[in-house]
Design an enzyme around this catalytic site. Structure first.
Site, mmCIF file in Angstrom:
data_model
loop_
_atom_site.group_PDB
_atom_site.id
_atom_site.type_symbol
_atom_site.label_atom_id
_atom_site.label_comp_id
_atom_site.label_asym_id
_atom_site.label_seq_id
_atom_site.Cartn_x
_atom_site.Cartn_y
_atom_site.Cartn_z
ATOM 1 N N GLY A 32 75.809 50.965 38.800
ATOM 2 C CA GLY A 32 75.658 52.424 38.885
ATOM 3 C C GLY A 32 76.966 53.051 39.309
ATOM 4 N N LEU A 34 78.520 55.352 37.699
ATOM 5 C CA LEU A 34 79.289 55.172 36.467
ATOM 6 C C LEU A 34 80.521 56.077 36.426
ATOM 7 C CD1 LEU A 34 76.472 54.882 33.755
ATOM 8 C CD2 LEU A 34 77.380 53.142 35.288
ATOM 9 N N HIS A 35 81.593 55.530 35.864
ATOM 10 C CA HIS A 35 82.842 56.297 35.706
ATOM 11 C C HIS A 35 83.397 56.035 34.312
ATOM 12 C CE1 HIS A 35 84.829 52.471 36.310
ATOM 13 N NE2 HIS A 35 84.180 52.315 37.447
ATOM 14 N N GLU A 36 84.593 56.563 34.044
ATOM 15 C CA GLU A 36 85.173 56.434 32.691
ATOM 16 C C GLU A 36 85.274 54.998 32.197
ATOM 17 O OE1 GLU A 36 88.936 58.716 32.099
ATOM 18 O OE2 GLU A 36 88.246 59.590 33.984
ATOM 19 N N HIS A 38 83.122 52.549 32.802
ATOM 20 C CA HIS A 38 81.803 52.184 32.246
ATOM 21 C C HIS A 38 81.568 52.900 30.923
ATOM 22 C CE1 HIS A 38 81.001 51.731 36.703
ATOM 23 N NE2 HIS A 38 80.658 50.539 36.251
ATOM 24 N N GLN A 62 75.194 40.592 46.243
ATOM 25 C CA GLN A 62 76.648 40.538 46.129
ATOM 26 C C GLN A 62 77.355 41.490 47.090
ATOM 27 O OE1 GLN A 62 76.342 42.026 41.832
ATOM 28 N NE2 GLN A 62 78.334 42.854 42.358
ATOM 29 N N GLY A 147 84.265 44.419 31.844
ATOM 30 C CA GLY A 147 85.653 44.850 31.949
ATOM 31 C C GLY A 147 86.530 43.715 32.461
ATOM 32 N N SER A 186 84.800 52.897 40.900
ATOM 33 C CA SER A 186 83.901 53.788 41.647
ATOM 34 C C SER A 186 84.506 54.113 43.015
ATOM 35 C CB SER A 186 82.546 53.123 41.853
ATOM 36 O OG SER A 186 82.090 52.614 40.638
HETATM 37 O O1 PAF Z 1 80.797 44.282 37.853
HETATM 38 C C1 PAF Z 1 79.696 44.768 38.208
HETATM 39 O O2 PAF Z 1 79.469 45.973 38.088
HETATM 40 C C2 PAF Z 1 78.651 43.862 38.822
HETATM 41 O O3 PAF Z 1 79.224 42.800 39.499
HETATM 42 C C3 PAF Z 1 77.608 43.361 37.806
HETATM 43 C C4 PAF Z 1 78.233 42.540 36.716
HETATM 44 C C5 PAF Z 1 76.867 44.547 37.206
HETATM 45 C C6 PAF Z 1 76.574 42.477 38.522
HETATM 46 O O4 PAF Z 1 75.893 43.183 39.505
#
Ligand code: PAF
Length: 281
Positions: A32, A34-36, A38, A62, A147, A186
């Protein structure tokens, strides 16, 4: 005007949605916010497939508890951006749906994890692999888009996918940068104006190290060039840098097909990471 994307909450509903599809499915997993960066992944997924799906899931496995609490969440804004970029559905499950009582499986890549230990981030990447494996099994995409911004994550996922014959094509997508070289993240939204002005030094330092290597300097000298470039900006403090082979995380050797210069840097109170890939002559 793009149609509103379907917001799918449960793994079962997501599985049914995918199973009912005709044509190819491109998938962009995200946390989530989200930015350019993504947006460029979603646009590519929607260009190369019949439909694109984005997951928005802040994966507790994580993050540290504090990082998890503080991570920005705004599903409505994310859905709007994703739809404008071409997503047909957003998969946004809860942590309880992803990790019901009894969940315990995880994946270990012993050699890559051993090479990662220097950064003390094995626990974080273990959480990433757990969620990516689950997301791929639930969404069942033909292609998945990551990415190059997190090279360790990408290499681990590529290894896991190859080792387990996952039936998905992994597309590597270039890091999106501002005009001054700062990689989109982000976390950039959290920078003060002074920190934002200082942050492009990370990319300059990586490029300076690459130039030093191409001029024939040793990796150790190139690292000193990187450190000196960063030291010229008072707000920047180097946490960790390395010049490695991105497929093994071991020191890059001359003649290697690909080398990666990586730096994690504190800009004031915020930690930013960036990397560039190039051929070692
Ligand atoms: O790079 C990310 O945004 C996260 O590590 C991912 C791959 C969505 C897993 O939660």
């Amino acid at each position: 005007m793009k149609r509103k994307p379907a917001i799918i909450r449960s793994p079962e509903a997501m599985g049914r949605w995918s199973a009912g599809l005709k044509g190819t499915l491109g998938f962009v997993p995200t946390l989530g916010a989200l930015h350019e960066g993504h947006v460029s992944l979603i646009k590519r997924a929607s260009r190369e497939n019949d439909v694109a799906v984005v997951s928005v899931f802040v994966n507790p496995l994580q993050f540290t508890p504090e990082g998890f609490r503080k991570y920005p969440r705004n599903l409505a804004a994310d859905a709007k951006l994703a739809a404008a970029a071409g997503a047909s559905a957003i998969f946004a499950p809860s942590a309880e749906q992803m990790y019901p009582a009894g969940f315990q499986s995880h994946i270990v890549l012993p050699r890559l994890f051993a090479a990662l230990k220097r950064q003390n981030l094995e626990w974080h990447y273990r959480g990433v692999l757990q969620v990516v494996m689950k997301l791929l099994q639930i969404v069942l995409p033909d292609r998945v888009y990551f990415g190059l911004k997190d090279p360790h994550q990408l290499a681990l996922i590529e290894r896991m996918a190859a080792d387990f014959n996952l039936p998905v094509v992994i597309r590597r997508c270039s890091t999106v940068r501002g005009r001054d070289g700062l990689a989109r993240s982000s976390r950039n939204a959290l920078l003060t104006p002074g920190e934002r002005a200082a942050a492009p030094v990370i990319y300059r330092a990586l490029c300076a190290a690459k130039k030093a290597l191409h001029e024939g300097k040793t990796p150790a000298r190139a690292m000193r060039v990187l450190e000196k470039t960063l030291a010229a900006v008072p707000l920047a403090r180097l946490e960790y840098a390395e010049i490695i082979d991105p497929s093994t995380f071991l020191p890059a050797r001359r003649g290697a097909r690909e080398a990666l210069a990586y730096a994690a840097v504190w800009i004031g109170e915020k930690r930013l990471a960036d990397n560039i890939r190039f051929r070692l002559k």
